[in-house]
Design a protein around this motif. Structure first.
Motif, mmCIF file in Angstrom:
data_model
loop_
_atom_site.group_PDB
_atom_site.id
_atom_site.type_symbol
_atom_site.label_atom_id
_atom_site.label_comp_id
_atom_site.label_asym_id
_atom_site.label_seq_id
_atom_site.Cartn_x
_atom_site.Cartn_y
_atom_site.Cartn_z
ATOM 1 N N HIS A 37 0.837 -1.196 0.000
ATOM 2 C CA HIS A 37 0.000 0.000 0.000
ATOM 3 C C HIS A 37 0.884 1.264 0.000
ATOM 4 O O HIS A 37 0.663 2.199 -0.771
ATOM 5 C CB HIS A 37 -0.894 -0.039 1.240
ATOM 6 C CG HIS A 37 -2.007 0.960 1.221
ATOM 7 N ND1 HIS A 37 -3.084 0.863 2.054
ATOM 8 C CD2 HIS A 37 -2.200 2.083 0.493
ATOM 9 C CE1 HIS A 37 -3.906 1.880 1.827
ATOM 10 N NE2 HIS A 37 -3.383 2.638 0.890
ATOM 11 N N GLU A 72 1.074 4.299 -2.785
ATOM 12 C CA GLU A 72 0.844 5.728 -2.526
ATOM 13 C C GLU A 72 2.053 6.551 -2.972
ATOM 14 O O GLU A 72 1.905 7.661 -3.491
ATOM 15 C CB GLU A 72 0.534 5.985 -1.049
ATOM 16 C CG GLU A 72 -0.665 5.225 -0.474
ATOM 17 C CD GLU A 72 -1.999 5.500 -1.164
ATOM 18 O OE1 GLU A 72 -2.033 6.204 -2.189
ATOM 19 O OE2 GLU A 72 -3.023 4.970 -0.688
ATOM 20 N N GLU A 76 -6.771 12.429 -1.843
ATOM 21 C CA GLU A 76 -6.961 11.276 -0.970
ATOM 22 C C GLU A 76 -6.805 11.760 0.462
ATOM 23 O O GLU A 76 -5.850 11.416 1.138
ATOM 24 C CB GLU A 76 -5.928 10.197 -1.307
ATOM 25 C CG GLU A 76 -6.260 8.874 -0.643
ATOM 26 C CD GLU A 76 -5.457 7.730 -1.220
ATOM 27 O OE1 GLU A 76 -4.534 7.983 -1.992
ATOM 28 O OE2 GLU A 76 -5.767 6.584 -0.870
ATOM 29 N N LEU A 121 -5.795 10.184 4.781
ATOM 30 C CA LEU A 121 -4.555 9.433 4.941
ATOM 31 C C LEU A 121 -3.442 10.330 5.455
ATOM 32 O O LEU A 121 -2.558 9.880 6.157
ATOM 33 C CB LEU A 121 -4.103 8.864 3.583
ATOM 34 C CG LEU A 121 -4.728 7.557 3.141
ATOM 35 C CD1 LEU A 121 -3.950 6.984 1.982
ATOM 36 C CD2 LEU A 121 -4.745 6.562 4.288
ATOM 37 N N GLU A 163 -9.992 5.297 1.841
ATOM 38 C CA GLU A 163 -9.772 4.790 0.482
ATOM 39 C C GLU A 163 -11.071 4.792 -0.314
ATOM 40 O O GLU A 163 -11.075 5.072 -1.499
ATOM 41 C CB GLU A 163 -9.190 3.377 0.534
ATOM 42 C CG GLU A 163 -7.825 3.287 1.202
ATOM 43 C CD GLU A 163 -6.734 3.968 0.384
ATOM 44 O OE1 GLU A 163 -6.905 4.103 -0.839
ATOM 45 O OE2 GLU A 163 -5.727 4.383 0.981
ATOM 46 N N GLU A 175 -6.642 2.337 -5.770
ATOM 47 C CA GLU A 175 -7.472 2.775 -4.645
ATOM 48 C C GLU A 175 -8.579 1.755 -4.373
ATOM 49 O O GLU A 175 -8.946 1.520 -3.225
ATOM 50 C CB GLU A 175 -8.091 4.155 -4.905
ATOM 51 C CG GLU A 175 -7.116 5.271 -5.265
ATOM 52 C CD GLU A 175 -6.035 5.542 -4.230
ATOM 53 O OE1 GLU A 175 -5.968 4.821 -3.211
ATOM 54 O OE2 GLU A 175 -5.234 6.465 -4.450
ATOM 55 N N HIS A 225 -7.013 -0.946 -2.431
ATOM 56 C CA HIS A 225 -6.812 -0.519 -1.035
ATOM 57 C C HIS A 225 -8.121 -0.601 -0.257
ATOM 58 O O HIS A 225 -8.168 -1.011 0.890
ATOM 59 C CB HIS A 225 -6.298 0.925 -0.977
ATOM 60 C CG HIS A 225 -4.985 1.125 -1.659
ATOM 61 N ND1 HIS A 225 -4.527 2.351 -2.045
ATOM 62 C CD2 HIS A 225 -4.036 0.237 -2.020
ATOM 63 C CE1 HIS A 225 -3.352 2.219 -2.633
ATOM 64 N NE2 HIS A 225 -3.029 0.938 -2.638
HETATM 65 FE FE LIG Z 1 -4.917 4.715 -1.539
#
Ligand SMILES: [Fe+2]
Ligand SMILES: [Fe+2]
Length: 231
Positions: free
Chosen positions: A51, A55, A86, A89, A110, A141, A144
């Motif tokens: 992950h 990113e 996004e 996060l 996500e 995404e 995720h």
């Molecule tokens: Fe993501």
């Protein structure tokens, strides 16, 4: 949709937004690397690392495309509250969360990101390259979104609903704080403007009236006291 179309129509603004997204993605990547270090669950570690790599790659894609688009310099209204990337996060506090609550939070972030990126992809008809980039990122995404959900179900089969609910409440609270802060700024400016326009005129009027009551020109001084006595 028309709003998003407007936000993304201008190439300069698009470029700046992509560069901002790059920062958010890179932040998310760093948080996920940290989460991979902290978890005791081997399969989660592997997933978090993948992950994090995703990113970081997104950050690179956004940065590259943003720089390509940024032909000339100049400040542009970015409208970030209208089209965030996004988000979520980037303000993750990895150390203080359990795997379960982290997964729930990640899943919601996500999911929101996937929804937003799908909209951006749809309104970017005029820029096929950026559209293709969003389409590619969207696939990640979606992965995720689904792996976090599955892992949450594995770790907390009975409490998954509760975990998601708590994460949703926390996200709502953060959104509220963000909106309230922005609103406070706007209201502060508004109050100052109101004071200026409502309170100032009466005082100006009073001052004018007082000035009118004063005799014009030089006024005669008081008569001098007789100088015969010392008092
Ligand atoms: Fe993501
Ligand atoms: Fe991403």
């Amino acid at each position: 949709m028309p709003l998003h179309r407007w936000v993304w129509a201008d190439a300069q603004r698009r470029a700046r937004k992509l560069l901002r997204f790059a920062e958010t993605e890179a932040d998310g990547g760093r948080h996920l690397s940290r989460a991979a270090e902290l978890t005791r669950d081997a399969s989660l570690r592997r997933l978090y690392l993948r992950h994090a790599e995703d990113e970081m790659r997104h950050a690179e894609l956004f940065r590259r495309r943003g720089r390509e688009l940024l032909a000339s310099r100049g400040r542009v209204f970015e409208a970030n509250w209208l089209a965030p990337g996004e988000r979520g996060l980037d303000d993750l506090e990895v150390g203080s969360e359990s795997d379960e609550s982290l997964l729930a939070f990640l899943h919601l972030s996500e999911k929101a990101a996937a929804g937003r990126f799908a909209v951006y992809r749809d309104v970017l008809g005029g820029d096929p390259q950026t559209r293709a980039m969003f389409a590619r990122i969207l696939e990640d995404e979606e992965f995720h979104m689904s792996y976090t959900r599955k892992q949450l179900a594995r770790l907390a089969p009975r409490r998954q609903g509760l975990r998601l609910w708590t994460a949703r409440a926390a996200r709502l609270w953060r959104t509220y704080l963000r909106v309230a802060t922005a609103l406070a700024g706007v209201l502060g400016t508004l109050m100052l403007a109101l004071q200026y326009f409502l309170l100032l005129p009466p005082f100006a009027l009073l001052a004018k009236r007082a000035a009118r009551r004063e005799p014009e020109g030089f006024s005669r001084a008081r008569a001098a006291p007789p100088l015969k006595s010392q008092y």
